[in-house]
Scaffold this active site. Structure first.
Site, PDB file in Angstrom:
ATOM      1  N   MET A  22       0.804  -1.223   0.000  1.00 50.42           N
ATOM      2  CA  MET A  22       0.000   0.000   0.000  1.00 50.42           C
ATOM      3  C   MET A  22       0.836   1.271   0.000  1.00 50.42           C
ATOM      4  O   MET A  22       0.436   2.281  -0.557  1.00 50.42           O
ATOM      5  CB  MET A  22      -0.920   0.007   1.223  1.00 50.42           C
ATOM      6  CG  MET A  22      -1.984  -1.064   1.224  1.00 50.42           C
ATOM      7  SD  MET A  22      -3.338  -0.679   0.121  1.00 50.42           S
ATOM      8  CE  MET A  22      -4.111   0.673   0.986  1.00 50.42           C
ATOM      9  N   VAL A  25       6.565   3.620   4.780  1.00 54.07           N
ATOM     10  CA  VAL A  25       6.543   4.261   6.088  1.00 54.07           C
ATOM     11  C   VAL A  25       7.937   4.814   6.368  1.00 54.07           C
ATOM     12  O   VAL A  25       8.935   4.091   6.296  1.00 54.07           O
ATOM     13  CB  VAL A  25       6.131   3.279   7.196  1.00 54.07           C
ATOM     14  CG1 VAL A  25       6.116   3.990   8.546  1.00 54.07           C
ATOM     15  CG2 VAL A  25       4.749   2.689   6.917  1.00 54.07           C
ATOM     16  N   ASP A 137      -8.477  -5.796   9.771  1.00 55.56           N
ATOM     17  CA  ASP A 137      -7.212  -6.390   9.303  1.00 55.56           C
ATOM     18  C   ASP A 137      -6.303  -6.730  10.478  1.00 55.56           C
ATOM     19  O   ASP A 137      -5.112  -6.412  10.478  1.00 55.56           O
ATOM     20  CB  ASP A 137      -6.507  -5.445   8.334  1.00 55.56           C
ATOM     21  CG  ASP A 137      -5.471  -6.162   7.463  1.00 55.56           C
ATOM     22  OD1 ASP A 137      -5.555  -7.402   7.350  1.00 55.56           O
ATOM     23  OD2 ASP A 137      -4.586  -5.488   6.913  1.00 55.56           O
TER      24      ASP A 137
END
Length: 466
Positions: A22, A25, A137
């Protein structure tokens, strides 16, 4: 953003903490507040095409969802923004290790440690669910273990707010290995789906065996059955808790994170109490018809106040509603409660469903334990008081009232027996006096129920005649 940036808004980038499907970070430094933060940036290429707008909305939703959930076990979201058309989220920087790595490296070495980790996860979920947020999730990669033992739940990236219509039936989000049956089928999910995932998390921590999507409950529990290092009693109790949390039908699972936590906390408490008890009584399985599992234990002090047969009857009725937590609650409450009716009501309060609660009390009434209590199996009252009450019952049986009344001697005896559990030896006299002014049984029941001070006990008494 086409490459790793040096600065995002007011945040100076230090290094990459991780990359996933996705986004990326980064570790960043807030130059104004002067604190380290973690910044999640969505991959720009994911925003292209037909699904880009939807994904951007979900990414923003992560910030909104997590920001609503302030809790020591949830990674805090500080900020949300867009830099060069790419959205980012600024979060609390946490120095720890993912549970995924800890399990992989055999870092979870005991059931107690696994339960304590999950209790913190459930504590986080309890707060999130109360805010209307479903994580969707829960998996080892989203659980961070800190050096001091604290647990942080991260990545509410696929969370669904109750007020959002972004996701709907037929749109599956989450990680398949840890998804609930309804989630795998693309159906609407709620907080109970998170609890299903949490149970898989616990199972993996205890067995070091990764769950696989599509397996039924028995297949998932096979890994636990092979854990011969666990004492049989603990393995059985743990299996019962996990089995309930993994029910295919959400209505049969723990309905809240709090109830799941209570069951797990009871397992730890039971282990500790068993170790602390200096003396125990082991009631053989043969003492309980139909019960083939040995080892039902009562502390010596508990056994001196309650007949173990009667407690076992209560446990057998309660276990179907709350699992192995039944024995723990009975053990705890029987130490401070002396009346069978009061104990029954107290235990019924632990059953989440009102219908199940009433059914439990009805089942107890059918077992005859209240009559057993009157007969002396459960010493709520002194022997002389019981004998006096029984004498009163016998004498009241001869009272029929005026000929035109539909209340029979058997009715009066039945009402007296049931009322005795709630008010003690005065029950026969109360019923006898009330019957003089009542024409029908329902009227008598309603009148004598006014002598029961507790509202829930009064309701239970009246329902026992239905």
């Amino acid at each position: 953003m086409t490459s790793d940036p040096h600065i995002i808004s007011k945040y100076k980038i230090s290094k990459v903490l991780g990359k996933g499907a996705m986004g990326t970070v980064y570790k960043g430094f807030d130059t104004i507040i002067e604190r380290w933060v973690a910044i999640k940036v969505l991959h720009p290429h994911l925003l292209e095409g037909e699904g880009g707008e939807d994904l951007a909305k979900r990414f923003k939703q992560e910030a909104q969802a997590a920001a609503r959930c302030l809790h020591p076990n949830i990674v805090t979201v500080f900020d949300y923004g867009i830099e060069q058309d790419t959205p980012y989220i600024v979060m609390e920087y946490v120095e720890g290790v993912e549970l995924k790595e800890s399990i992989k490296n055999q870092g979870i070495d005991s059931v107690v440690q696994a339960v304590r980790i999950l209790l913190q996860v459930l504590s986080a979920l309890e707060v999130a669910h109360a805010k209307g947020v479903v994580h969707r999730d829960i998996k080892p990669a989203n659980i961070i273990l800190l050096p001091d033992g604290q647990v942080k739940v991260s990545d509410f990236g696929v969370a669904r707010l109750d007020s959002s219509d972004l996701t709907s039936a037929g749109f599956m989000v989450g990680t398949p290995n840890y998804m609930s049956p309804e989630g795998l089928r693309g159906f609407k999910v709620d907080n109970r789906s998170d609890l299903y995932s949490a149970a898989l998390l616990l199972l993996e921590m205890v067995t070091h065996s990764k769950p696989y999507a599509g397996r039924n409950t028995e297949e998932l529990l096979d890994a636990l059955n092979l854990q011969t290092r666990l004492e049989p009693l603990l393995r059985r109790d743990l299996q019962s808790v996990i089995r309930r949390a993994l029910e295919t039908d959400p209505s049969h699972r723990f309905q809240t994170a709090a109830l799941f936590s209570k069951a797990l906390g009871g397992l730890i408490e039971t282990r500790q109490e068993d170790q602390d008890d200096q003396k125990t009584m082991v009631i053989p399985a043969a003492a309980y018809p139909g019960d083939s599992e040995p080892g039902y234990q009562l502390s010596q002090s508990q056994a001196s106040n309650w007949n173990p047969d009667l407690l076992k009857v209560i446990e057998q009725s309660l276990v179907k509603y709350i699992g192995p937590m039944a024995s723990v609650l009975i053990r705890k409450n029987s130490r401070t409660i002396s009346g069978v009716s009061e104990l029954s009501q107290k235990l019924a309060e632990q059953i989440p469903s009102v219908d199940d609660r009433q059914q439990f009390l009805k089942q107890l009434n059918k077992t005859g334990i209240y009559e057993q209590a009157i007969s002396g199996l459960q010493p709520s009252y002194s022997t002389s008081a019981i004998q006096s009450a029984e004498s009163g019952l016998k004498s009241s049986a001869s009272y029929v009232g005026t000929p035109d009344k539909s209340i029979t001697a058997e009715d009066i005896e039945k009402v007296s027996k049931k009322l005795l559990v709630h008010v003690g030896p005065l029950a026969p006299r109360i019923v006898k006096m009330a019957a003089k002014n009542c024409a029908e049984l329902p009227q008598l029941i309603e009148k004598v129920s006014s002598h029961i001070p507790d509202d829930s006990e009064r309701l239970s008494f009246k329902k026992s005649f239905e």
